[in-house]
Design a protein around this motif. Structure first.
Motif, PDB file in Angstrom:
ATOM      1  N   ALA A  76       5.683  13.327   0.976  1.00  0.00           N
ATOM      2  CA  ALA A  76       5.181  12.199   0.183  1.00  0.00           C
ATOM      3  C   ALA A  76       5.174  10.907   1.000  1.00  0.00           C
ATOM      4  O   ALA A  76       4.280  10.072   0.852  1.00  0.00           O
ATOM      5  CB  ALA A  76       6.026  12.022  -1.075  1.00  0.00           C
ATOM      6  N   GLU A  77       6.160  10.745   1.890  1.00  0.00           N
ATOM      7  CA  GLU A  77       6.212   9.522   2.703  1.00  0.00           C
ATOM      8  C   GLU A  77       5.035   9.448   3.673  1.00  0.00           C
ATOM      9  O   GLU A  77       4.429   8.400   3.851  1.00  0.00           O
ATOM     10  CB  GLU A  77       7.530   9.444   3.479  1.00  0.00           C
ATOM     11  CG  GLU A  77       8.750   9.254   2.607  1.00  0.00           C
ATOM     12  CD  GLU A  77       8.652   8.056   1.678  1.00  0.00           C
ATOM     13  OE1 GLU A  77       8.066   7.025   2.057  1.00  0.00           O
ATOM     14  OE2 GLU A  77       9.147   8.176   0.545  1.00  0.00           O
ATOM     15  N   TYR A  78       4.702  10.574   4.311  1.00  0.00           N
ATOM     16  CA  TYR A  78       3.544  10.580   5.220  1.00  0.00           C
ATOM     17  C   TYR A  78       2.276  10.200   4.457  1.00  0.00           C
ATOM     18  O   TYR A  78       1.438   9.445   4.943  1.00  0.00           O
ATOM     19  CB  TYR A  78       3.355  11.965   5.838  1.00  0.00           C
ATOM     20  CG  TYR A  78       4.320  12.309   6.953  1.00  0.00           C
ATOM     21  CD1 TYR A  78       4.367  11.547   8.120  1.00  0.00           C
ATOM     22  CD2 TYR A  78       5.163  13.402   6.855  1.00  0.00           C
ATOM     23  CE1 TYR A  78       5.237  11.861   9.152  1.00  0.00           C
ATOM     24  CE2 TYR A  78       6.050  13.738   7.879  1.00  0.00           C
ATOM     25  CZ  TYR A  78       6.080  12.964   9.027  1.00  0.00           C
ATOM     26  OH  TYR A  78       6.941  13.281  10.039  1.00  0.00           O
TER      27      TYR A  78
ATOM     28  N   GLY B 116       0.831  -1.212   0.000  1.00  0.00           N
ATOM     29  CA  GLY B 116       0.000   0.000   0.000  1.00  0.00           C
ATOM     30  C   GLY B 116       0.858   1.252   0.000  1.00  0.00           C
ATOM     31  O   GLY B 116       0.580   2.213  -0.724  1.00  0.00           O
ATOM     32  N   HIS B 117       1.924   1.245   0.811  1.00  0.00           N
ATOM     33  CA  HIS B 117       2.815   2.402   0.868  1.00  0.00           C
ATOM     34  C   HIS B 117       3.488   2.623  -0.491  1.00  0.00           C
ATOM     35  O   HIS B 117       3.475   3.729  -1.031  1.00  0.00           O
ATOM     36  CB  HIS B 117       3.873   2.192   1.957  1.00  0.00           C
ATOM     37  CG  HIS B 117       4.885   3.293   2.003  1.00  0.00           C
ATOM     38  ND1 HIS B 117       4.801   4.339   2.881  1.00  0.00           N
ATOM     39  CD2 HIS B 117       5.985   3.531   1.241  1.00  0.00           C
ATOM     40  CE1 HIS B 117       5.812   5.171   2.670  1.00  0.00           C
ATOM     41  NE2 HIS B 117       6.550   4.695   1.678  1.00  0.00           N
ATOM     42  N   GLU B 118       4.058   1.554  -1.043  1.00  0.00           N
ATOM     43  CA  GLU B 118       4.800   1.705  -2.309  1.00  0.00           C
ATOM     44  C   GLU B 118       3.871   2.131  -3.444  1.00  0.00           C
ATOM     45  O   GLU B 118       4.190   3.034  -4.212  1.00  0.00           O
ATOM     46  CB  GLU B 118       5.527   0.401  -2.658  1.00  0.00           C
ATOM     47  CG  GLU B 118       6.612   0.005  -1.666  1.00  0.00           C
ATOM     48  CD  GLU B 118       7.636   1.109  -1.428  1.00  0.00           C
ATOM     49  OE1 GLU B 118       7.845   1.930  -2.324  1.00  0.00           O
ATOM     50  OE2 GLU B 118       8.203   1.164  -0.320  1.00  0.00           O
TER      51      GLU B 118
ATOM     52  N   GLY C 177       1.120   3.602  -3.146  1.00  0.00           N
ATOM     53  CA  GLY C 177       0.653   4.954  -2.827  1.00  0.00           C
ATOM     54  C   GLY C 177       1.515   6.003  -3.519  1.00  0.00           C
ATOM     55  O   GLY C 177       1.013   7.046  -3.959  1.00  0.00           O
ATOM     56  N   HIS C 178       2.808   5.718  -3.663  1.00  0.00           N
ATOM     57  CA  HIS C 178       3.697   6.670  -4.348  1.00  0.00           C
ATOM     58  C   HIS C 178       3.271   6.854  -5.812  1.00  0.00           C
ATOM     59  O   HIS C 178       3.358   7.947  -6.346  1.00  0.00           O
ATOM     60  CB  HIS C 178       5.145   6.181  -4.296  1.00  0.00           C
ATOM     61  CG  HIS C 178       5.812   6.433  -2.969  1.00  0.00           C
ATOM     62  ND1 HIS C 178       5.831   7.666  -2.374  1.00  0.00           N
ATOM     63  CD2 HIS C 178       6.477   5.612  -2.123  1.00  0.00           C
ATOM     64  CE1 HIS C 178       6.486   7.590  -1.214  1.00  0.00           C
ATOM     65  NE2 HIS C 178       6.883   6.351  -1.040  1.00  0.00           N
ATOM     66  N   TYR C 179       2.820   5.766  -6.462  1.00  0.00           N
ATOM     67  CA  TYR C 179       2.303   5.910  -7.847  1.00  0.00           C
ATOM     68  C   TYR C 179       1.025   6.738  -7.843  1.00  0.00           C
ATOM     69  O   TYR C 179       0.843   7.637  -8.659  1.00  0.00           O
ATOM     70  CB  TYR C 179       1.969   4.541  -8.445  1.00  0.00           C
ATOM     71  CG  TYR C 179       3.146   3.712  -8.880  1.00  0.00           C
ATOM     72  CD1 TYR C 179       4.083   4.201  -9.787  1.00  0.00           C
ATOM     73  CD2 TYR C 179       3.299   2.417  -8.408  1.00  0.00           C
ATOM     74  CE1 TYR C 179       5.142   3.425 -10.191  1.00  0.00           C
ATOM     75  CE2 TYR C 179       4.360   1.624  -8.809  1.00  0.00           C
ATOM     76  CZ  TYR C 179       5.282   2.136  -9.705  1.00  0.00           C
ATOM     77  OH  TYR C 179       6.326   1.374 -10.100  1.00  0.00           O
TER      78      TYR C 179
ATOM     79  N   THR D 291      15.537  11.459   2.970  1.00  0.00           N
ATOM     80  CA  THR D 291      14.319  11.677   2.205  1.00  0.00           C
ATOM     81  C   THR D 291      13.097  11.194   2.981  1.00  0.00           C
ATOM     82  O   THR D 291      11.981  11.527   2.625  1.00  0.00           O
ATOM     83  CB  THR D 291      14.375  10.901   0.886  1.00  0.00           C
ATOM     84  OG1 THR D 291      14.698   9.539   1.201  1.00  0.00           O
ATOM     85  CG2 THR D 291      15.421  11.472  -0.048  1.00  0.00           C
ATOM     86  N   HIS D 292      13.320  10.381   4.039  1.00  0.00           N
ATOM     87  CA  HIS D 292      12.208   9.860   4.830  1.00  0.00           C
ATOM     88  C   HIS D 292      12.150  10.559   6.191  1.00  0.00           C
ATOM     89  O   HIS D 292      13.190  10.796   6.797  1.00  0.00           O
ATOM     90  CB  HIS D 292      12.373   8.363   5.060  1.00  0.00           C
ATOM     91  CG  HIS D 292      12.068   7.547   3.845  1.00  0.00           C
ATOM     92  ND1 HIS D 292      12.711   7.744   2.654  1.00  0.00           N
ATOM     93  CD2 HIS D 292      11.172   6.547   3.646  1.00  0.00           C
ATOM     94  CE1 HIS D 292      12.225   6.895   1.768  1.00  0.00           C
ATOM     95  NE2 HIS D 292      11.289   6.155   2.338  1.00  0.00           N
ATOM     96  N   PRO D 293      10.952  10.843   6.682  1.00  0.00           N
ATOM     97  CA  PRO D 293      10.856  11.347   8.044  1.00  0.00           C
ATOM     98  C   PRO D 293      11.291  10.233   8.998  1.00  0.00           C
ATOM     99  O   PRO D 293      11.239   9.061   8.621  1.00  0.00           O
ATOM    100  CB  PRO D 293       9.359  11.630   8.225  1.00  0.00           C
ATOM    101  CG  PRO D 293       8.730  11.479   6.892  1.00  0.00           C
ATOM    102  CD  PRO D 293       9.635  10.637   6.062  1.00  0.00           C
TER     103      PRO D 293
HETATM  104 ZN   LIG Z   1       8.064   5.653   0.541  1.00  0.00          ZN
END
Ligand SMILES: [Zn+2]
Length: 408
Positions: A266-268, A193-195, A197-199, A356-358
């Motif tokens: 974007a990560e959140y 879902g996370h990955e 979600g980036h698309y 790049t990630h929180p």
């Molecule tokens: Zn990510």
């Protein structure tokens, strides 16, 4: 103070030894200022994302600015090619102009954005190779509002990511087995879902435009770098190029910083998409598992060293067998106290300057404090075994690779 010999001792009362591996902060005022700014931006973003339940994948100011700078960089590459072509065509009767024109065209070719391609040294699965895995990816993709992927690349890392390959920019999912294999079925849904979600949020298009502009700028910095031990003419060139060189350096640094800020947002949002697909609990559990990445990689190195040295009576040829099961057992046996230590260490380290990630604790806090989401996609009882069967050949191949390479 309970002590597990596999993990370091620490005190829950006074916080002693919570983060023994913490790096000493860089000395100097500029670095202290950068750390302060990163912390302030990180806390501000976390507060914004936690409060704004309806945060959309729009670009914030830093994202828009990064996009604009990136487009300007690509525009300058096009301008270079056009100027080169004009010099060749219009200055044909002269000697110098076509030569300069060709140099400009070659430079533009070197600066052009490039397309990634599928790796030829890793297992690549297409739909017919793993129909059940692709069906799960499709289902999760639909839950986060996008479509599935063209191929899945299997690797050894404790990580996963998504990308675009080829001229047609087809979607590729990279699954690292050291992460996939230590997750429960519902945590795997959260990871997908996370990955995906980036698309759904268009992060890849953005990353592609900005990423290739960063590469172009790095190349500009290289081309414009001052000559070492220069002759008189080169010294003159060094002075003349002072301004463009400074500009390229400044743009590179600015774009790099802006990209980091935009990608943290974007990560959140990708975590939020993951919660919609897999449930809030599954994402919080996934983030806890991510805290163990160092421990997982150390375990793989230990397996590789044992196999290569013959200690423990395991021969190199069969050491890959059961590797992923042993790794999953190791992660399954990590006590809650160790998770608690890692969460505290993540909190103590706080928002760092160049990631790049929180930080994981902030992502966990954002997901847990948001609206509780039930799972849209559930792994049924047979699916995990069916997918494991589809992954059998890559699992064996990648396990052998880990045993061969990780000891070094
Ligand atoms: Zn990510």
């Amino acid at each position: 103070m309970p002590v597990d010999p596999r993990f370091g001792a620490w005190c829950a009362e006074c916080g002693w030894n919570v983060d023994p591996g913490a790096a000493e902060p860089e000395p100097g005022r500029i670095d202290a200022l950068r750390r302060r700014l990163a912390r302030r931006h990180g806390q501000h973003l976390l507060a914004e994302m936690t409060e704004d339940e309806a945060a959309r994948p729009r670009r914030d100011a830093s994202g828009v600015l990064a996009h604009t700078i990136a487009l300007a960089v690509h525009g300058s590459t096009v301008a270079l090619a056009v100027a080169g072509a004009l010099l060749v065509v219009l200055g044909w009767s002269t000697v110098s102009q076509p030569v300069i024109g060709v140099v400009l065209i070659l430079l533009a070719i070197a600066l052009r954005p490039r397309f990634a391609s599928l790796p030829d040294d890793a297992p690549v699965l297409h739909r017919t190779d793993a129909p059940r895995l692709f069906a799960l990816v499709d289902e999760v993709a639909a839950a986060v509002g996008t479509t599935g992927v063209h191929a899945v690349v299997i690797g050894p890392e404790a990580n996963a990511s998504v990308g675009l390959v080829g001229v047609r920019q087809r979607r590729v999912l990279y699954l690292g087995l050291a992460l996939w294999e230590v997750l429960t079925p519902q945590q795997r849904v959260a990871l997908l879902g996370h990955e995906l979600g980036h698309y759904a949020h268009g992060d890849l298009r953005h990353a592609k435009i900005v990423g290739s502009a960063l590469r172009s700028l790095a190349l500009w910095c290289y081309v414009l770098a001052p000559a070492q031990s220069p002759t008189f003419l080169e010294r003159l060139g060094n002075v003349l190029l002072l301004v463009p060189r400074g500009l390229a350096h400044c743009l590179l640094m600015l774009l790099d910083r802006l990209t980091m800020q935009a990608s943290q947002r974007a990560e959140y949002l990708a975590d939020r998409a993951a919660a919609r697909a897999a449930s809030t609990e599954a994402v919080a559990e996934l983030l806890d598992r991510l805290l163990l990445i160092d421990s997982v990689e150390m375990e793989l190195r230990r397996e590789s060293v044992l196999a290569q040295t013959g200690i423990g009576g395991r021969s190199r040829s069969d050491a890959g067998q059961g590797l992923w099961e042993r790794l999953a057992d190791h992660v399954g046996s990590v006590p809650e106290r160790e998770y608690e230590r890692l969460r505290r260490a993540s909190t103590a380290r706080g928002h760092s300057v160049d990631t790049t990630h929180p930080p994981t604790h902030a992502r966990r806090q954002c997901v847990s404090e948001g609206k509780h989401q039930p799972a849209l996609v559930r792994f049924d009882d047979n699916t995990p075994a069916e997918i494991a069967a589809e992954l059998a050949a890559p699992r064996t191949r990648v396990a052998r690779q880990v045993i061969r390479d990780y000891a070094g």
